[in-house]
Design an enzyme around this catalytic site. Structure first.
Site, PDB file in Angstrom:
ATOM      1  N   HIS A 161      15.529 -61.196  54.019  1.00 13.79           N
ATOM      2  CA  HIS A 161      15.979 -62.483  54.564  1.00 13.79           C
ATOM      3  C   HIS A 161      14.979 -63.594  54.229  1.00 13.79           C
ATOM      4  O   HIS A 161      15.283 -64.769  54.402  1.00 13.79           O
ATOM      5  CB  HIS A 161      16.304 -62.384  56.063  1.00 13.79           C
ATOM      6  N   ASP A 166      16.727 -54.865  55.146  1.00 13.00           N
ATOM      7  CA  ASP A 166      15.968 -56.127  55.042  1.00 13.00           C
ATOM      8  C   ASP A 166      14.669 -55.907  54.252  1.00 13.00           C
ATOM      9  O   ASP A 166      13.571 -55.974  54.804  1.00 13.00           O
ATOM     10  CB  ASP A 166      15.685 -56.663  56.457  1.00 13.00           C
ATOM     11  N   SER A 220       8.042 -62.753  59.809  1.00 10.39           N
ATOM     12  CA  SER A 220       8.976 -61.947  59.024  1.00 10.39           C
ATOM     13  C   SER A 220       8.415 -61.569  57.667  1.00 10.39           C
ATOM     14  O   SER A 220       7.741 -62.367  57.024  1.00 10.39           O
ATOM     15  CB  SER A 220      10.263 -62.718  58.780  1.00 10.39           C
ATOM     16  N   GLY A 221       8.766 -60.354  57.245  1.00 11.78           N
ATOM     17  CA  GLY A 221       8.311 -59.882  55.943  1.00 11.78           C
ATOM     18  C   GLY A 221       6.943 -59.254  56.009  1.00 11.78           C
ATOM     19  O   GLY A 221       6.536 -58.525  55.114  1.00 11.78           O
TER      20      GLY A 221
HETATM   21  N1  ARG Z   1      13.350 -63.417  61.886  1.00 12.28           N
HETATM   22  C1  ARG Z   1      12.005 -63.857  62.166  1.00 12.28           C
HETATM   23  C2  ARG Z   1      11.393 -64.544  60.937  1.00 12.28           C
HETATM   24  O1  ARG Z   1      12.114 -64.900  60.031  1.00 12.28           O
HETATM   25  C3  ARG Z   1      11.137 -62.750  62.683  1.00 12.28           C
HETATM   26  C4  ARG Z   1      11.517 -62.406  64.037  1.00 12.28           C
HETATM   27  C5  ARG Z   1      10.715 -61.330  64.611  1.00 12.28           C
HETATM   28  N2  ARG Z   1      11.042 -61.358  65.975  1.00 12.28           N
HETATM   29  C6  ARG Z   1      10.550 -60.544  66.877  1.00 12.28           C
HETATM   30  N3  ARG Z   1      10.888 -60.731  68.108  1.00 12.28           N
HETATM   31  N4  ARG Z   1       9.743 -59.567  66.548  1.00 12.28           N
HETATM   32  O2  ARG Z   1      10.224 -64.850  60.898  1.00 12.28           O
END
Ligand code: ARG
Length: 276
Positions: A89, A134, A230-231
């Site tokens: 993503h 992902d 993320s990532g």
């Molecule tokens: N989707 C989020 C991003 O793009 C990361 C979310 C992680 N969330 C969590 N509660 N651990 O950075």
């Protein structure tokens, strides 16, 4: 009376859409919604980058990289001199020439090296709706030289399983969602792995979790990854990359652990594309 009810319902619905939306949207998309983001972030007290964690140096997590376009968008992990594992993503809709990788620095905006990306290999089964598969691989233009600030992280065996409750470490430069907090310095938090069935039950209203996911966090909340992490890596005490920061309902909320891509389930796919 009826009108009042209708308005309340509308507001509630809008709130739900914002919460769910904000979590799954990677940084660049969110930036266009910064006002909504900002307003929303004042509400859950625990929201913030690597919630409940502490500052670390890049030498404590030398596999950590910052993925950037015009600014930091995501984290990632070095898995060899030329390959990085991140979340699909984070690369969705992007081309390699727009991406930069900062490595070897505790600060995402300076020091270390800022390198070009040669190629993106996004998992062909990545599903934006339920965030399944992902995973993305990034190939650097040239191999780098490892030192104390840059090192590959160990990958799990294919299908390797990990015990519930095992302590893991998550790191990143995720959004502080706090105007008073600088978001310059790398942070890390320790979170235990959560039982697969329990996590799937907690996320039942979001369709549960798939076999390509693994959860970590505390049912009491308070410690978690957050937007912008993320990532990035989730590593166990043996130094194995167990997960990639992927999604969650809000951040650090009670009963909603963080959801990570399960690297062991992509181990063969990584080998196929990188030889590693
Ligand atoms: N989707 C989020 C991003 O793009 C990361 C979310 C992680 N969330 C969590 N509660 N651990 O950075």
């Amino acid at each position: 009376m009826l009108l009042a009810k209708f308005v309340i319902l509308l507001v509630l619905q809008a709130a739900v859409v914002v919460v769910v939306g904000v979590c799954l949207i990677p940084e660049p998309v969110k930036r266009q919604r910064s006002l909504v983001d900002e307003l929303w972030s004042r509400r859950p007290r625990l929201d913030g980058r690597i919630v409940g964690g502490r500052r670390i140096n890049i030498t404590d997590a030398p596999h950590q990289i910052s993925l950037q376009t015009s600014a930091h968008i995501c984290g990632g992990s070095l898995i060899s001199e030329q390959w990085i594992l991140t979340a699909a993503h984070c690369t969705e809709g992007k081309t390699a020439d727009r991406l930069r990788v900062r490595l070897g620095s505790s600060e995402f905006s300076r020091h270390g090296q800022l390198l070009h990306v040669q190629k993106i290999v996004q998992h062909e089964k990545f599903n934006f709706t339920n965030v399944d598969y992902d995973f993305s691989l990034l190939q650097l233009r040239e191999p780098i030289e490892f030192d104390d600030t840059k090192k590959a992280i160990k990958l799990p065996e294919p299908e390797q399983m990990f015990a519930d409750g095992d302590p893991c470490f998550v790191s990143g430069w995720g959004n502080t969602q706090n105007l008073l907090e600088p978001r310059e310095w790398l942070r890390q938090v320790q979170v235990p792995l959560v039982n697969q069935q329990l996590c799937s039950d907690k996320y039942k209203q979001y369709g549960g979790i798939t076999e390509r996911m693994i959860c970590a966090g505390y049912m009491a909340g308070g410690k978690d990854a957050c937007q912008g992490d993320s990532g990035g890596p989730m590593v166990n005490e043996a130094g194995v990359l167990v997960g990639v920061v992927s999604w969650g309902y809000g951040c650090a909320k009670p009963d909603y652990p963080g959801v990570y891509s399960r690297v062991a389930q992509a181990r063969n796919w990584i080998k196929e594309h990188t030889g590693i």
